[in-house]
Design an enzyme around this catalytic site. Structure first.
Site: not given
Length: 318
Positions: A7-8, A199, A201, A98, A139
């Protein structure tokens, strides 16, 4: 082995999710976070962020969509999670990663990594509110400004009832700066009995191979790496399966850019539309020199009609 699209916020909206999942190799994707405060959100807000709910909680390619909630109040999160499930979400995900200052100031996202007990209460109450057949996932980052609570937070979420944990292998203060500390993913997998996904790089197949070696897990969530190389998941999948695969060329990518622009023109105001295109081209530069050339060509262009002619060869626009 699973590959997920991360999710971005402001980037991986329904348009981008559709384009990227159609390239293959992505097992599931996640909405931009839906912020939960002290109210039960109207269904229209949830459906605007997750239009895929109206098509079986999946993108057009059939890729499963998870709906991500962000907040700090266990009761409000539980009530909204129950509604999200009623609207058709196949999986509900919780955001504790976030790093945005505005989000953290309102007790959301990575700042909650300071409070393992609250993470447990949130996961526990949301799990109880959801139907038994609807999985709950989460996450997290490695912490806020250090990794002192990483293992406690992972344990808290697992004990609270999540079915899978994605670990962004950086703290909040690390932001998105390299490196990602993949070795911590192995430490977290050692202390929880739920699957852990790496998650951070992963920009190439070589990065995924190194991540797998260091973290000890095969499954990976990729964010910007997929936006900069839309078929990266397909490349990883092909290697995993021992298949031959020819990576996407600029010529193969250009129709996707044109389609993206057409859809942006329909869904975004003319004033904002050029910015969306430039945003993607700026990220594509990492792997495609031609993206740099196109970006330079349109860098100062603010007239969407001019871009229609440049990209589509016409001025017809819905």
């Amino acid at each position: 082995m699973e590959i997920a699209l991360a999710p971005m916020e402001g980037l991986a909206d329904a348009m981008m999710r559709d384009l990227l999942t159609r390239q293959g190799g992505i097992d599931w994707c996640v909405t931009e976070f839906i912020r939960i405060t002290d109210t039960l959100l109207p269904p229209s807000i949830i459906q605007r962020i997750a239009p895929e709910l109206k098509q079986g909680s999946a993108t057009a390619s059939g890729t499963q969509l998870r709906v991500q909630l962000l907040g700090s109040d266990p009761v409000c999160l539980a009530e909204n999670a129950a509604q999200v499930a009623q609207l058709g979400a196949s999986v509900v995900d919780l955001n504790f990663g976030c790093p945005a200052k505005t989000v953290n100031k309102s007790k959301g996202g990575a700042i909650l990594m300071k409070e393992p007990e609250r993470l447990f209460r949130i996961a526990e109450q949301v799990r109880v509110a959801l139907p038994k057949h609807t999985p709950l996932t989460a996450k997290m980052r490695l912490g806020y400004d250090n990794t002192d609570t990483a293992l406690d937070c992972a344990r808290a979420l697992a004990q609270g009832g999540i079915a899978q944990l994605v670990v962004h292998a950086r703290t909040k203060t690390d932001g998105y700066k390299p490196p990602a500390h993949w070795e911590w993913i192995a430490k977290i997998q050692d202390v929880v009995d739920v699957p852990v996904m790496a998650n951070g790089e992963v920009w190439s197949v070589a990065d995924w191979l190194r991540c797998r070696e260091v973290s000890g897990v095969q499954s990976v969530m990729i964010g910007r790496g997929l936006v900069t190389q839309p078929d990266l998941a397909r490349q990883i999948q092909a290697l995993q399966r021992g298949e031959s695969y020819q990576p996407l060329t600029w010529e193969g990518l250009m129709p996707l850019i044109q389609e993206f622009w057409q859809r942006v023109r329909i869904n975004v105001t003319p004033r904002q539309a050029p910015g969306r295109l430039k945003q993607w081209l700026a990220l594509l530069m990492r792997n495609y020199p031609e993206a740099q050339q196109l970006f330079n060509q349109i860098r100062r262009e603010t007239d969407a009609n001019v871009l229609d002619v440049l990209l589509l060869g016409n001025t017809a626009q819905t």
